[in-house]
Design an enzyme around this catalytic site. Structure first.
Site, PDB file in Angstrom:
ATOM      1  N   ASP A 281       0.870  -1.171   0.000  1.00 51.52           N
ATOM      2  CA  ASP A 281       0.000   0.000   0.000  1.00 51.52           C
ATOM      3  C   ASP A 281       0.914   1.229   0.000  1.00 51.52           C
ATOM      4  O   ASP A 281       2.143   1.131   0.112  1.00 51.52           O
ATOM      5  CB  ASP A 281      -0.972  -0.028   1.183  1.00 51.52           C
ATOM      6  CG  ASP A 281      -2.215   0.831   0.906  1.00 51.52           C
ATOM      7  OD1 ASP A 281      -2.149   1.710   0.021  1.00 51.52           O
ATOM      8  OD2 ASP A 281      -3.247   0.636   1.565  1.00 51.52           O
TER       9      ASP A 281
HETATM   10  C1  NOJ Z   1      -4.078   3.888   0.255  1.00 57.40           C
HETATM   11  C2  NOJ Z   1      -5.241   2.953   0.291  1.00 57.40           C
HETATM   12  O1  NOJ Z   1      -5.213   2.172   1.465  1.00 57.40           O
HETATM   13  C3  NOJ Z   1      -5.322   2.044  -0.910  1.00 57.40           C
HETATM   14  O2  NOJ Z   1      -6.520   1.323  -0.834  1.00 57.40           O
HETATM   15  C4  NOJ Z   1      -5.212   2.839  -2.170  1.00 57.40           C
HETATM   16  O3  NOJ Z   1      -5.362   2.003  -3.294  1.00 57.40           O
HETATM   17  C5  NOJ Z   1      -3.879   3.548  -2.172  1.00 57.40           C
HETATM   18  N1  NOJ Z   1      -3.818   4.456  -1.038  1.00 57.40           N
HETATM   19  C6  NOJ Z   1      -3.622   4.323  -3.457  1.00 57.40           C
HETATM   20  O4  NOJ Z   1      -4.376   5.455  -3.493  1.00 57.40           O
END
Ligand code: NOJ
Length: 753
Positions: A281
């Protein structure tokens, strides 16, 4: 090397007209190996790095990185020309010409916004959910996007958690089925075909169990529960061919998911044989240090790479430290090769080497209206009618001369779209207020008062006007709930009542004595205990997306009957959380005669025990609205449930059927649900588990037999040895319109030995 790339390209063009032979797994493996063999360590590490490209049009630092082969993927660039330029630099100006994966959070629509995923789950409609993802993919590809970070399939049993909005709810089975549908919608039947994008099942794993629903918080999940609940949707997505997975931000049993070898290697690779790409993530590799797992970024890179994270999303732990770790011999080149192979495999599967560029004119066009029609159908089927006393709904335009439309969410085009709508076109949004006007405005005097600036407002100055207009109208429709900003990532709440003075507004409107209908727009289940008795009817519309208005108007005025069913339990009080339909029985299960209420305790007569069962003195043990609940304008009668056999052997299938009659006056959809319970097992099993569902449409008076095939594998669970098994013994099965159905039969699995 350029020659090698051109050679590949040539080969591709020659074979393009034949049925895509490049897509067969052996060819892909061969190409991956060939390409890997040509790469330097720096180029390999480049592939493992994803860069945020939201600023500027191919900025110099990024262009330089692409030329040097230091970038494998970009995120957050949505301008097709900019994407093409980045691809051009990667393909034409880097040594090996490896194209980019272009990622974006296309969560529930791109320009046209479908209901939030939790709302889509309330449709219990696999085909519709698949079509929603398809539409999103078709719109997203026009911007050059080839990778979405969806579906989010974290099982979520805590409405305080803001990300429940992005989830498919509390049920393993419903999440599994809709996860597979979404993957199919995004990826199509061939990732390399124009219009397909790679899906990303996230967040692996357990993120939905964050303590107290506080985003990013710790999760503690016994392995048996991980396997029986949280991991199951990921296995379903992997089996359905999902191209990528994303790790969770959270700590799982002491080891943050992004550095969790048990999850990423043992389960995902060794047990499930996943050969797709795992991305971290956002910055979650560097955060391993913040968690307290590592001392610095270098150690974080070590932990993540060792655990099996192939690509770092927005961070520089890999780009700064992996080479050094390889040189020191702490990370083997073969583990780097495995990670890079996973990335290249995804790129080959996407057909990016053959078609790196986007020409929107050559993409499959979305048929006129398809996106809006899908969004409207999805919104229509997602709305759950929680209550309808005395047939208050549907409203009749013929019988009403005036209707008051009141509330902060009646005409809030942006808010109805919900969380995660980066590219959503708010101009397309049709609000309930406008839709009601268009539908009945000629026959009915529609009077709108916002009454509150927003859902959190504590200013009640406009309440008098609202009350006056409500008192003067034949009926009032209150549009309440929470704005989109109150749910989603990092937007958790500890109090899930209607915020602000909304309950007071309801109370005041109630005093008019006129029929009151509440339509709630929200990103989570709310505790509605304090208002449910104050209204005659209540529709729960989630954040319904672009076409929420027309869908809600059609339901209010009976053009269509509500048919959504709750994908998550609605608690009476926040303190009941986690409350979900598939709880265990306990050794002291509660029942209506074995509970007491705090208000009824007689302290004059000393008492030491009150019921002695598993309930709360102030909330009892039942939810306000159960999982699977949802009313209709017609009535459905279920009877004659029976199994095709009372005894089956391991590996057999039993068919459970029941008769369903539409005993009311209108045609309507019903979501028929099948639940099962394994009465005795070597580990305790839930009191009910969803095992099947079907959406069927019945004309008034029509009777159909609804049948579900249940294979003994469908009853399998992980036991004490962490192995999947189905145990012989007695099973209860229910069919009905909610998880509270009492229509039951039973059968046995007999051990032939
Ligand atoms: C953080 C989030 O937890 C995730 O779900 C997302 O895809 C990413 N940021 C990218 O924006």
């Amino acid at each position: 090397m350029m020659v090698a790339f051109c050679g590949l390209l040539l080969m591709t063009n020659m074979s393009a007209s034949i049925a895509n032979p490049l897509n067969d797994p052996e060819t892909i493996e061969r190409r991956v190996t060939e390409l890997l063999g040509q790469m330097t360590l720096a180029e390999k590490i480049g592939q493992m790095s994803q860069h945020n490209a939201s600023e500027g049009y191919a900025p110099d630092y990024l262009a330089d990185g692409l030329r040097a082969g230091r970038v494998g993927s970009v995120i957050n660039v949505v301008d097709v020309d900019a994407v093409n330029e980045l691809q051009r630099i990667a393909v034409e100006e880097s040594r090996l010409g490896i194209p980019l994966m272009v990622g974006r959070d296309v969560i529930h629509g791109f320009e046209t916004i479908m209901p939030i995923p939790l709302g889509q789950a309330a449709t219990w409609n696999r085909e519709l959910v698949k079509e929603g993802a398809r539409v999103a993919a078709l719109e997203a590809v026009t911007a050059g996007i080839n990778w979405t970070f969806a579906p989010m399939i974290d099982i979520s049993r805590d409405a305080r958690w803001g990300r429940i909005a992005e989830s498919l709810g509390e049920s393993v089975f419903l999440t599994n089925e809709l996860a597979v549908a979404m993957v199919a919608g995004f990826q199509g039947d061939d990732l390399a075909k124009p219009g397909s994008i790679a899906a990303c099942a996230k967040h692996f794993a357990g993120y939905g169990a964050v303590e107290s629903g506080r985003d990013y918080a710790t999760t503690n999940i016994p392995e048996i529960k991980l396997r029986n609940v949280h991991l199951r949707p990921f296995k379903a997505a992997v089996d359905a061919g999902v191209a990528t997975l994303m790790t969770s931000f959270s700590d799982v049993n002491g080891v943050p998911a992004t550095g969790n070898e048990f999850l990423l290697r043992q389960v995902l690779r060794d047990e499930w044989n996943f050969d797709g790409l795992v991305v971290s993530d956002w910055d979650s590799i560097r955060q391993l240090q913040v968690h307290g797992l590592t001392e610095n970024d270098k150690e974080s890179a070590f932990e993540a790479a060792t655990a099996g994270v192939d690509m770092e999303m927005h961070g520089d732990a890999y780009s700064n430290h992996l080479a050094e770790l390889v040189e020191e011999g702490r990370i083997s080149i073969s583990s780097i090769d495995t990670a890079v192979a996973n990335i290249l495999r995804a790129k080959f599967r996407l057909g990016l080497f053959e078609n790196p560029f986007t020409n929107p004119e050559k993409l499959p066009s979305i048929a006129n209206g398809r996106a809006l029609e899908t969004a409207q159908q999805a919104a229509l089927q997602s709305v759950v009618m929680l209550k309808n006393d005395h047939g208050t709904l549907p409203l009749s335009a013929e019988q009403l001369s005036s209707v008051a439309v009141i509330g902060p969410l009646a005409d809030a085009p942006y808010q109805q779209l919900g969380t995660w709508i980066f590219d959503g076109d708010v101009e397309l949004s049709i609000t309930p207020m406008h839709a009601i006007h268009s539908l009945v405005g000629r026959d009915v005097d529609v009077r709108y008062v916002r009454a509150m600036e927003n859902s959190r407002s504590r200013v009640s100055e406009a309440f008098d006007e609202a009350v006056e207009i409500a008192g003067d109208s034949d009926a009032t429709i209150l549009f309440l709930g929470e704005e989109s900003i109150l749910s989603g990532e990092a937007h958790s709440r500890a109090d899930i009542n209607l915020p602000g003075d909304q309950a007071e507004l309801v109370r005041r409107i109630r005093e008019t004595g006129k029929p009151v209908i509440a339509v709630i727009l929200a990103g989570r289940p709310l505790t509605l205990t304090n208002i449910v008795d104050q209204v005659d009817a209540m529709l729960f519309a989630w954040h319904p997306g672009t076409m929420g208005g027309p869908a809600i108007a059609d339901l209010l005025f009976g053009i269509e009957s509500p048919s959504g069913k709750l994908p998550a339990t609605f608690p009476r009080m926040v303190g009941q959380i986690p409350i979900y339909y598939s709880q265990k029985n306990t050794g002291k299960p509660p029942s209506p005669d074995k509970i007491a209420h705090i208000d009824e305790i007689d302290t004059r007569a000393p008492q030491t025990s009150l019921g002695m069962t598993a309930f709360h003195l102030d909330a009892g043990y039942t939810p306000l609205f159960a999982f699977g609940h949802g009313l209709s304008y017609t009535t459905f009668d279920y009877e004659h449930i029976r199994p095709s056999a009372y005894e089956i052997g391991p590996g057999d299938t039993v068919t459970i059927s029941a008769e369903l009659t539409n005993s009311g006056d209108v045609a309507a959809d019903e979501v028929v649900q099948l639940y099962a319970r394994d009465l005795v097992a070597t580990v305790t099993r839930p009191v009910r588990e969803l095992k099947g569902f079907k959406r069927v449409r019945l004309e008034p008076g029509q009777t159909v037999t609804v049948a579900f095939d249940l294979h003994t594998n469908d009853l399998a669970f992980y036991g004490r040895d962490m192995r999947l098994r189905t145990e012989p013994g007695e099973f209860h099965v229910w069919i009905g319109g909610s998880s509270e159905t009492e229509l039951r039969t039973e059968f046995r699995i007999v051990d032939n030995d």
